[in-house]
Write an enzyme that holds these catalytic residues in place. Structure first.
Site, short mmCIF file in Angstrom:
data_model
loop_
_atom_site.label_atom_id
_atom_site.label_comp_id
_atom_site.label_asym_id
_atom_site.label_seq_id
_atom_site.Cartn_x
_atom_site.Cartn_y
_atom_site.Cartn_z
N GLY A 184 0.82 -1.21 0.00
CA GLY A 184 0.00 0.00 0.00
C GLY A 184 0.85 1.25 0.00
O GLY A 184 2.09 1.18 0.03
N ASP A 198 -6.36 -0.12 6.70
CA ASP A 198 -7.45 0.68 6.14
C ASP A 198 -8.27 1.33 7.25
O ASP A 198 -8.74 2.46 7.09
CB ASP A 198 -8.32 -0.20 5.25
CG ASP A 198 -7.52 -0.72 4.06
OD1 ASP A 198 -6.99 0.11 3.32
OD2 ASP A 198 -7.40 -1.94 3.89
N LYS A 233 -7.85 -4.57 7.04
CA LYS A 233 -6.82 -4.45 6.02
C LYS A 233 -7.30 -5.16 4.75
O LYS A 233 -8.29 -5.86 4.78
CB LYS A 233 -5.51 -5.09 6.48
CG LYS A 233 -4.82 -4.27 7.56
CD LYS A 233 -3.47 -4.84 7.97
CE LYS A 233 -2.55 -5.21 6.86
NZ LYS A 233 -2.26 -4.13 5.90
N GLY A 272 -7.42 -3.47 1.55
CA GLY A 272 -7.84 -2.55 0.49
C GLY A 272 -7.02 -2.76 -0.78
O GLY A 272 -7.51 -2.59 -1.89
N GLY A 273 -5.77 -3.15 -0.59
CA GLY A 273 -4.90 -3.40 -1.75
C GLY A 273 -4.93 -4.86 -2.18
O GLY A 273 -4.18 -5.28 -3.06
N GLU A 318 -0.39 -10.58 3.89
CA GLU A 318 -0.19 -9.61 4.98
C GLU A 318 -0.48 -10.24 6.33
O GLU A 318 0.22 -9.98 7.31
CB GLU A 318 -1.09 -8.39 4.77
CG GLU A 318 -0.59 -7.50 3.64
CD GLU A 318 -1.50 -6.30 3.39
OE1 GLU A 318 -1.00 -5.31 2.83
OE2 GLU A 318 -2.70 -6.34 3.73
N LYS A 366 -7.12 7.09 9.48
CA LYS A 366 -7.45 5.66 9.57
C LYS A 366 -8.05 5.29 10.92
O LYS A 366 -8.58 4.19 11.08
CB LYS A 366 -6.18 4.82 9.33
CG LYS A 366 -5.51 5.06 7.97
CD LYS A 366 -6.30 4.48 6.85
CE LYS A 366 -5.73 4.68 5.47
NZ LYS A 366 -4.43 4.10 5.22
C1 A5P Z 1 -3.27 -3.82 1.39
O1 A5P Z 1 -3.92 -5.01 1.13
C2 A5P Z 1 -3.84 -3.16 2.60
O2 A5P Z 1 -4.01 -3.99 3.69
C3 A5P Z 1 -3.07 -1.92 2.96
O3 A5P Z 1 -2.25 -2.11 4.05
C4 A5P Z 1 -4.07 -0.90 3.25
O4 A5P Z 1 -4.95 -0.87 2.15
C5 A5P Z 1 -3.47 0.49 3.50
O5 A5P Z 1 -3.11 1.08 2.30
P1 A5P Z 1 -2.65 2.58 2.24
O6 A5P Z 1 -1.44 2.69 3.07
O7 A5P Z 1 -2.40 2.82 0.79
O8 A5P Z 1 -3.80 3.39 2.75
#
Ligand code: A5P
Length: 238
Positions: A33, A95, A105, A107-108, A114, A132
């Site tokens: 992310g 997230d 978590k 979002g990515g 993870e 967050k």
């Molecule tokens: C990825 O799968 C997520 O768990 C990220 O850790 C989460 O989306 C945070 O992303 P950003 O740092 O881009 O907000």
């Protein structure tokens, strides 16, 4: 928050966390992310100036692996005998973060690796800007689940019984669903009301076909939160 401003807070939290928790010989999990990207850059700066001799990095996604390789970081897998299936520290974004340091978590879309990296680490360190922080989980950011393809319709109807509405995550500039780095689908779930993270996690993991959830309950070691006042606040597990 303006985008630039947010990026500065993410960077400040990432740099503070790396400075405090990564040293020579560290077996390090690196998250995915935009916030984790700042951690990768900071680790690379230290490594390439000779300050992290013996470092080994386990990246949690293809995206993170590529970033690490671009910087010349020593990337490996968790199956590397030198790691013995264990990490000293994993640093990753989130997230949403609730007051008990429970997270959403994924979002990515990297939640499966993870979570493995987070659990395999002696210390799981979270980095984020203050946007967050949320009073409770479940009603804001949709909860991502990694789901085996043959089970997707079954999982969607089981989610309804738990008060959740799931949607299969669709690709952008690619027809059809997003396929994760491990070859599965993602289902993003919104709930009617705030959830009890621990209870929901155990209910979800009892549904066959749900391979992992984006709920990270009860194992954050500490969180470094970049605040608008210019300070990075350290929240430790109590
Ligand atoms: C990825 O799968 C997520 O768990 C990220 O850790 C989460 O989306 C945070 O992303 P950003 O740092 O881009 O907000």
């Amino acid at each position: 928050l303006e985008l630039d401003q947010k990026a500065a807070l993410k960077q400040a939290s990432a740099e503070a966390a790396v400075k405090s928790s990564v040293g020579p010989g560290c077996r390090l999990g690196l998250g995915t992310g935009s916030t984790a990207a700042f951690a990768i850059e900071k680790v690379a700066g230290l490594y390439n100036s000779g300050k992290l001799e013996g470092l080994l990095v386990f990246p949690t996604s293809l995206s993170t692996e590529w970033a690490c390789r671009r910087f010349g970081l020593p990337v490996t897998t968790l199956n590397d005998p030198k790691l013995k299936g264990e990490l000293d520290v994993t640093i990753d974004g989130a997230d949403e973060i609730d007051p008990n340091l429970n997270l959403i978590k994924g979002g990515g879309g990297a939640l499966l690796l993870e979570k493995i990296a987070a659990r395999a680490a002696k210390r799981f360190v979270v980095i984020a800007d203050e946007s967050k922080l949320q009073p409770h989980l479940g009603t804001g950011f949709p909860l991502p689940l990694e789901v085996a393809l043959p089970a997707v319709s079954y999982v969607l109807q089981r989610l309804e019984k738990l008060g959740g509405e799931g949607r299969v995550r669709m690709g952008v500039k690619k027809a059809g669903p997003v396929i994760t780095d491990s070859g599965n689908l993602l289902v993003d779930v919104t709930f009617e009301k705030a959830i009890d993270p621990l209870e929901m996690e155990s209910n979800l993991l009892r549904i066959p076909g749900i391979l992992e959830t984006g709920l990270f309950v009860d194992f954050v070691y500490e969180a470094w939160i970049g605040g608008l006042d210019g300070n990075v606040k350290l929240i430790s597990r109590t």
